[in-house]
Design a protein around this motif. Structure first.
Motif, PDB file in Angstrom:
ATOM      1  N   GLU A 175       0.836  -1.197   0.000  1.00  0.00           N
ATOM      2  CA  GLU A 175       0.000   0.000   0.000  1.00  0.00           C
ATOM      3  C   GLU A 175       0.873   1.251   0.000  1.00  0.00           C
ATOM      4  N   GLU A 176       1.917   1.218   0.845  1.00  0.00           N
ATOM      5  CA  GLU A 176       2.842   2.356   0.909  1.00  0.00           C
ATOM      6  C   GLU A 176       3.526   2.579  -0.438  1.00  0.00           C
ATOM      7  N   ILE A 177       3.902   1.482  -1.079  1.00  0.00           N
ATOM      8  CA  ILE A 177       4.583   1.582  -2.378  1.00  0.00           C
ATOM      9  C   ILE A 177       3.656   2.222  -3.416  1.00  0.00           C
ATOM     10  N   THR A 178       2.402   1.799  -3.413  1.00  0.00           N
ATOM     11  CA  THR A 178       1.433   2.382  -4.357  1.00  0.00           C
ATOM     12  C   THR A 178       1.303   3.881  -4.138  1.00  0.00           C
ATOM     13  N   LYS A 179       1.186   4.263  -2.855  1.00  0.00           N
ATOM     14  CA  LYS A 179       1.057   5.694  -2.538  1.00  0.00           C
ATOM     15  C   LYS A 179       2.307   6.449  -2.962  1.00  0.00           C
ATOM     16  N   GLU A 180       3.467   5.862  -2.649  1.00  0.00           N
ATOM     17  CA  GLU A 180       4.734   6.509  -2.954  1.00  0.00           C
ATOM     18  C   GLU A 180       4.910   6.675  -4.468  1.00  0.00           C
TER      19      GLU A 180
END
Ligand code: ZN
Length: 242
Positions: free
Chosen positions: A129-134
């Motif tokens: 999820e963090e990677i998608t946001k980043e």
């Protein structure tokens, strides 16, 4: 017979020439700085990728960790199966009890492993999820960087156009300057940061701000030849004489 040069006329033309040249010099400077600005923007953008890189590293580590645990789990499952089939072949009750305990131990290990795998999976989801946001944030940053880069590139084009225009304008003045004087002027221009011709104001050179002696001022007033500053070697003139 040497050509008689009207110094006053020459200086007057040089004053106009100097105006163009000062502008050309400043624009050239600015133009040289702009690619550095682009490089800095690019570097700042590249630096912003660090968070994503570290998140991706973490995701990779988690995937490895999960794989290891899954392999461990599978091998223990295999072991349980093997021991379970061996149970029937055992001769004594004691052997039987020992093997049962062994199987129970493996089962406990596996339930711990399963819990650990679940935790890793949860962590993987969070990282994902963090990677998608980043990635979305970076895409936004990249858009901004590209826009800024375009602006700077447009500025470079604009400056190039102005320099071209000014160079053409200065070209029209060249016919009015005696060759020898033009050579001197251009040599000083190159050596002295685009400023070859300066006023003397209150006995001070406006190029280097060092004092100019009354004798030198008198020589300038005579307008017989080019007079240069003793400190910075720029051509001097007096505004009141022009
Ligand atoms: Zn000077």
């Amino acid at each position: 017979m040497p050509e008689i040069v009207n110094i006053k006329e020459q200086i007057r033309t040089l004053i106009q020439l100097q105006e163009f040249d000062a502008e050309i010099f400043a624009l050239t400077r600015k133009k040289e700085q702009l690619p550095i600005e682009i490089m800095n923007l690019e570097k700042a953008f590249e630096d912003k990728k660090a968070t994503l890189q570290s998140l991706e590293e973490k995701a990779k580590t988690l995937a490895l960790k999960r794989k290891e645990k899954e392999m461990d789990l599978a091998s223990k499952e295999e072991n349980i199966k093997k021991l379970t089939t061996q149970l029937a072949t055992l001769k004594t009750n004691k052997e039987y009890q020992v093997m049962l305990a062994q199987i129970a131990g493996l089962r406990t290990d596996n339930s711990v492993l399963e819990e650990e795998i679940l935790k890793v999976m949860e962590e993987q989801d969070a990282r994902k999820e963090e990677i998608t946001k980043e990635k979305a944030r970076l895409a936004e940053e990249e858009k901004m960087f590209q826009e800024e880069k375009k602006k700077v590139e447009a500025k470079i084009k604009e400056i190039e156009f102005s320099i071209h225009d000014l160079t053409a304008k200065r070209g029209h003045l060249l016919g009015g300057v005696e060759k020898r004087i033009l050579l001197i002027y251009e040599r000083i221009l190159k050596a002295r940061e685009g400023l070859a011709l300066v006023r003397v104001k209150d006995f001070s050179c406006q190029g280097c701000h060092m004092s100019v002696t009354p004798q030198v001022v008198n020589e300038i007033k005579m307008q017989e030849k080019l007079i240069v500053c003793e400190s910075c070697a720029r051509i001097l003139y007096l505004e009141e004489d022009m």
